[in-house]
Motif scaffolding. Structure first.
Motif, PDB file in Angstrom:
ATOM      1  N   LEU A  24       0.877  -1.797  -0.037  1.00 32.09           N
ATOM      2  CA  LEU A  24      -0.191  -0.093  -0.416  1.00 32.09           C
ATOM      3  C   LEU A  24       1.212   1.660  -0.071  1.00 32.09           C
ATOM      4  CD1 LEU A  24      -2.177  -0.911   2.779  1.00 32.09           C
ATOM      5  CD2 LEU A  24      -2.703  -1.298  -0.682  1.00 32.09           C
ATOM      6  N   TYR A  25       0.582   2.338  -0.832  1.00 34.16           N
ATOM      7  CA  TYR A  25       1.675   3.532  -1.368  1.00 34.16           C
ATOM      8  C   TYR A  25       0.085   4.260  -1.351  1.00 34.16           C
ATOM      9  CZ  TYR A  25       4.050   7.035  -3.583  1.00 34.16           C
ATOM     10  OH  TYR A  25       4.492   8.414  -3.515  1.00 34.16           O
ATOM     11  N   SER A  26       0.882   5.367  -0.643  1.00 31.19           N
ATOM     12  CA  SER A  26       0.122   7.409  -0.789  1.00 31.19           C
ATOM     13  C   SER A  26       1.359   7.621  -0.666  1.00 31.19           C
ATOM     14  CB  SER A  26      -1.221   7.129   0.003  1.00 31.19           C
ATOM     15  OG  SER A  26      -1.570   7.977   0.901  1.00 31.19           O
ATOM     16  N   ALA A  27       1.089   8.593  -1.844  1.00 31.42           N
ATOM     17  CA  ALA A  27       2.149  10.355  -2.178  1.00 31.42           C
ATOM     18  C   ALA A  27       1.872  11.069  -1.327  1.00 31.42           C
ATOM     19  CB  ALA A  27       1.657  10.581  -3.343  1.00 31.42           C
ATOM     20  N   ASN A  28       0.250  11.136  -0.480  1.00 33.63           N
ATOM     21  CA  ASN A  28      -0.184  11.400   1.023  1.00 33.63           C
ATOM     22  C   ASN A  28       0.279  10.770   1.829  1.00 33.63           C
ATOM     23  OD1 ASN A  28      -0.959  13.306   3.094  1.00 33.63           O
ATOM     24  ND2 ASN A  28      -2.964  13.410   2.235  1.00 33.63           N
ATOM     25  N   ASP A  29       1.867  10.973   2.876  1.00 37.93           N
ATOM     26  CA  ASP A  29       1.823  10.683   4.164  1.00 37.93           C
ATOM     27  C   ASP A  29       0.526  10.574   5.023  1.00 37.93           C
ATOM     28  OD1 ASP A  29       4.182   9.665   2.599  1.00 37.93           O
ATOM     29  OD2 ASP A  29       5.273  11.258   3.791  1.00 37.93           O
ATOM     30  N   ASP A  31      -2.101   9.251   4.634  1.00 33.05           N
ATOM     31  CA  ASP A  31      -3.274   8.716   4.778  1.00 33.05           C
ATOM     32  C   ASP A  31      -3.170   7.816   5.918  1.00 33.05           C
ATOM     33  OD1 ASP A  31      -4.195  10.490   2.741  1.00 33.05           O
ATOM     34  OD2 ASP A  31      -4.246   8.702   0.880  1.00 33.05           O
ATOM     35  N   GLY A  32      -1.918   7.740   6.292  1.00 34.94           N
ATOM     36  CA  GLY A  32      -1.949   6.002   7.751  1.00 34.94           C
ATOM     37  C   GLY A  32      -1.888   6.472   8.415  1.00 34.94           C
ATOM     38  N   GLY A  33      -2.473   7.512   9.007  1.00 35.63           N
ATOM     39  CA  GLY A  33      -2.905   8.201  10.922  1.00 35.63           C
ATOM     40  C   GLY A  33      -1.462   9.102  10.900  1.00 35.63           C
ATOM     41  N   LEU A  41       7.282   3.843  12.002  1.00 32.39           N
ATOM     42  CA  LEU A  41       6.196   3.397  11.237  1.00 32.39           C
ATOM     43  C   LEU A  41       4.341   4.245  11.424  1.00 32.39           C
ATOM     44  CD1 LEU A  41       4.214   1.505  13.466  1.00 32.39           C
ATOM     45  CD2 LEU A  41       6.055   0.213  13.096  1.00 32.39           C
ATOM     46  N   PHE A  42       3.599   3.427  10.688  1.00 34.08           N
ATOM     47  CA  PHE A  42       2.198   4.060  10.556  1.00 34.08           C
ATOM     48  C   PHE A  42       1.748   3.241  11.719  1.00 34.08           C
ATOM     49  CE2 PHE A  42       3.086   6.240   6.813  1.00 34.08           C
ATOM     50  CZ  PHE A  42       2.436   7.409   7.254  1.00 34.08           C
ATOM     51  N   PRO A  43       1.204   3.312  12.807  1.00 40.12           N
ATOM     52  CA  PRO A  43       1.063   2.315  14.363  1.00 40.12           C
ATOM     53  C   PRO A  43      -0.687   2.123  13.250  1.00 40.12           C
ATOM     54  CG  PRO A  43       1.307   3.837  15.227  1.00 40.12           C
ATOM     55  CD  PRO A  43       1.318   4.369  13.401  1.00 40.12           C
ATOM     56  N   ALA A  44      -1.589   2.328  12.592  1.00 40.74           N
ATOM     57  CA  ALA A  44      -2.554   1.843  11.355  1.00 40.74           C
ATOM     58  C   ALA A  44      -3.109   1.034  11.054  1.00 40.74           C
ATOM     59  CB  ALA A  44      -3.243   2.900  11.395  1.00 40.74           C
TER      60      ALA A  44
END
Length: 55
Positions: A24-29, A31-33, A41-44
């Motif tokens: 899973l990749y998002s150009a907007n960091d 998005d992962g919480g 890391l993103f805990p979510a």
């Protein structure tokens, strides 16, 4: 004089490669919480992965 290096193209290529293989990749960091800098890391994302793989 040292040349400036721009790794944006390299980063984009790596992300596209991983995304094509299910990452899973998002150009907007955001998005992962909320990003946890201490754990890098993103805990979510971690909890979603645990739920998907450990249940």
């Amino acid at each position: 004089m040292m040349a400036d290096h721009n790794e944006a193209a390299f980063e984009k290529e790596i992300c596209e490669y991983l995304e094509a293989r299910g990452w899973l990749y998002s150009a907007n960091d955001h998005d992962g919480g909320e990003y946890d800098r201490e754990r890098a890391l993103f805990p979510a994302d971690l909890f979603a992965w645990l739920e998907a793989t450990q249940i």
